[in-house]
Design an enzyme around this catalytic site. Structure first.
Site, PDB file in Angstrom:
ATOM      1  CG  HIS A 148      -0.384   0.272   2.513  1.00 57.37           C
ATOM      2  ND1 HIS A 148      -0.063  -0.713   3.418  1.00 57.37           N
ATOM      3  CD2 HIS A 148      -0.047   1.429   3.124  1.00 57.37           C
ATOM      4  CE1 HIS A 148       0.423  -0.179   4.519  1.00 57.37           C
ATOM      5  NE2 HIS A 148       0.442   1.130   4.361  1.00 57.37           N
ATOM      6  CG  ASP A 178      -0.099  -4.071   2.679  1.00 59.26           C
ATOM      7  OD1 ASP A 178      -0.001  -3.595   1.534  1.00 59.26           O
ATOM      8  OD2 ASP A 178      -0.158  -3.362   3.709  1.00 59.26           O
ATOM      9  CB  SER A 256       3.263   1.805   6.069  1.00 58.87           C
ATOM     10  OG  SER A 256       2.050   1.853   6.759  1.00 58.87           O
TER      11      SER A 256
END
Length: 402
Positions: A148, A178, A256
């Protein structure tokens, strides 16, 4: 890890024919006790005990020191590292050079002549730009991050700890976990040592390293709060695997794709999400376990896609209510409700109604844990599956299929 190292050696001998990509579309997905004086009777008991101890030979300070050091070392080991967890500087210094800032840029492309004319008259829309983190995992310039973080990007730029900047090539992505792999061409790259996440314990100290709110190379500390968490952030993506390591280390937007490491500075997981009502850290963060990362990254480096192993079963979690309803003799595990003809499970002798409780000596308590352990294997691998069939416990050899 062997697959990653093997692929690096192969690519080191081949010319790089890949074209460059860059950008980012995404952001974060969800991203001393004190004692009171005892009663008089207790004091008297202590006085009597003291007289007995006084008869024993006293140890000198030199004799007491090794014992104290041993006890302190054991305490540190129990709390998740070889040294006392009050100082994480050695672990931070070890991992920080291998963490990078990932900047993703999404440029607007006209889809028709009408849009081209509009842009000529009124100007091009501003590019979308966002940042995340990544971790260098090989000397050949491979970097793991979250899907993402770079999803939809047209350009990706990587900034190293020493402030060098490079355009990154997108090697491959796996939306079902992911994860994504990037590659840069740069000399003298550091890399992080990988751990075995199956050995990571709840209560163990961990550090989160990344770039929250563009505060580059920030380190926060916490403990492993849980393992095998499914927080339903990947939605209905095909064959999605959610078996996160949960920690209370502070993680925020920009973290992230960053590193979650243990007290020895070894990579435990890739920080991926937070559970929060505000959009910022609220005490719960989640990382993809490194054993699953190794499998996904190795496949993306070698094939450009993930070759996933499957059991060939329909499964569901077991709890005490379900066990009572089905007449099971176990209160946790994974219940086999259906078998697929020609699947690995049926070929291995697993039957409808069996409860899977272990894989290769590791306990399995939920569907999430089973998916993680199978997802970290390759098609063709043979695993030992422990099942409960009524009151019997069986161990079956199963050859996984794609």
């Amino acid at each position: 890890m062997k697959k990653i190292e093997k692929r690096e050696k192969q690519l080191a001998m081949k010319p790089n024919l890949s074209h460059l990509f860059s950008g980012l579309a995404g952001g974060l997905l969800v991203l001393g006790a004190s004692y009171l004086l005892p009663a008089k009777s207790s004091v008297q008991a202590v006085e009597i005990k003291t007289e007995t101890v006084a008869q024993l030979p006293k140890e000198s300070p030199k004799e007491q020191l090794p014992k104290a050091q041993e006890e302190l070392g054991q305490l540190a080991h129990n709390m998740g590292g070889a040294r006392a967890p009050i100082d994480f500087s050695a672990a931070a210094e070890k991992v920080m050079p291998a963490v990078v800032n990932v900047t993703s840029i999404s440029r607007f492309k006209p889809r028709s002549r009408r849009e081209e004319v509009y842009m000529e008259l009124f100007g091009r829309p501003r590019d979308n730009q966002s940042t995340g983190s990544g971790v260098i995992i090989g000397k050949q310039g491979y970097i793991v991050t979250n899907n993402h973080v770079i999803e939809g990007a047209t350009e990706i730029e990587v900034t190293l700890y020493d402030k060098r900047k490079y355009k990154a090539e997108l090697v491959g992505t796996d939306p079902s976990t992911d994860l994504a792999v990037l590659k840069i061409k740069a000399p003298n790259l550091p890399s992080v040592e990988l751990s075995n996440s199956d050995e990571t314990k709840i209560g163990e100290w961990v550090l989160a390293v990344g770039n929250p709110f563009d505060l580059n190379f920030t380190v926060t500390a916490g403990i492993v709060s849980a393992k095998g968490r499914n927080i339903n952030i990947l939605g209905n993506r095909k064959a999605s695997i959610e078996s996160f390591i949960q920690t209370d280390a502070a993680v925020n937007p920009g973290n992230s794709g960053g590193a979650l490491v243990n007290a020895e500075g070894k990579l435990v997981g890739i920080n991926t999400a937070i559970a929060t009502p505000t959009g910022t850290y609220a005490g719960y963060s989640f990382a993809v376990p490194i054993n699953l990362v190794k499998k996904v990254v190795g496949d993306l480096m070698e094939y450009g896609e993930v070759h996933r192993a499957y059991l060939g079963v329909m499964i569901m979690d077991v709890d005490s209510d379900f066990a009572k309803q089905e007449g099971l003799f176990v209160s946790q595990g994974v219940f086999v409700s259906e078998l697929i003809d020609g699947g690995a499970a049926k070929d291995a002798g697993i039957k409808k109604g069996d409860v899977i409780v272990g894989i290769d000596g590791q306990n399995v308590r939920s569907v999430n844990e089973l998916q993680e352990k199978v997802g970290s294997r390759d098609p063709g691998d043979t695993v030992r599956v422990k099942v409960k069939r009524g009151k019997k416990e069986l161990v079956l050899n199963m050859k996984l299929k794609e």
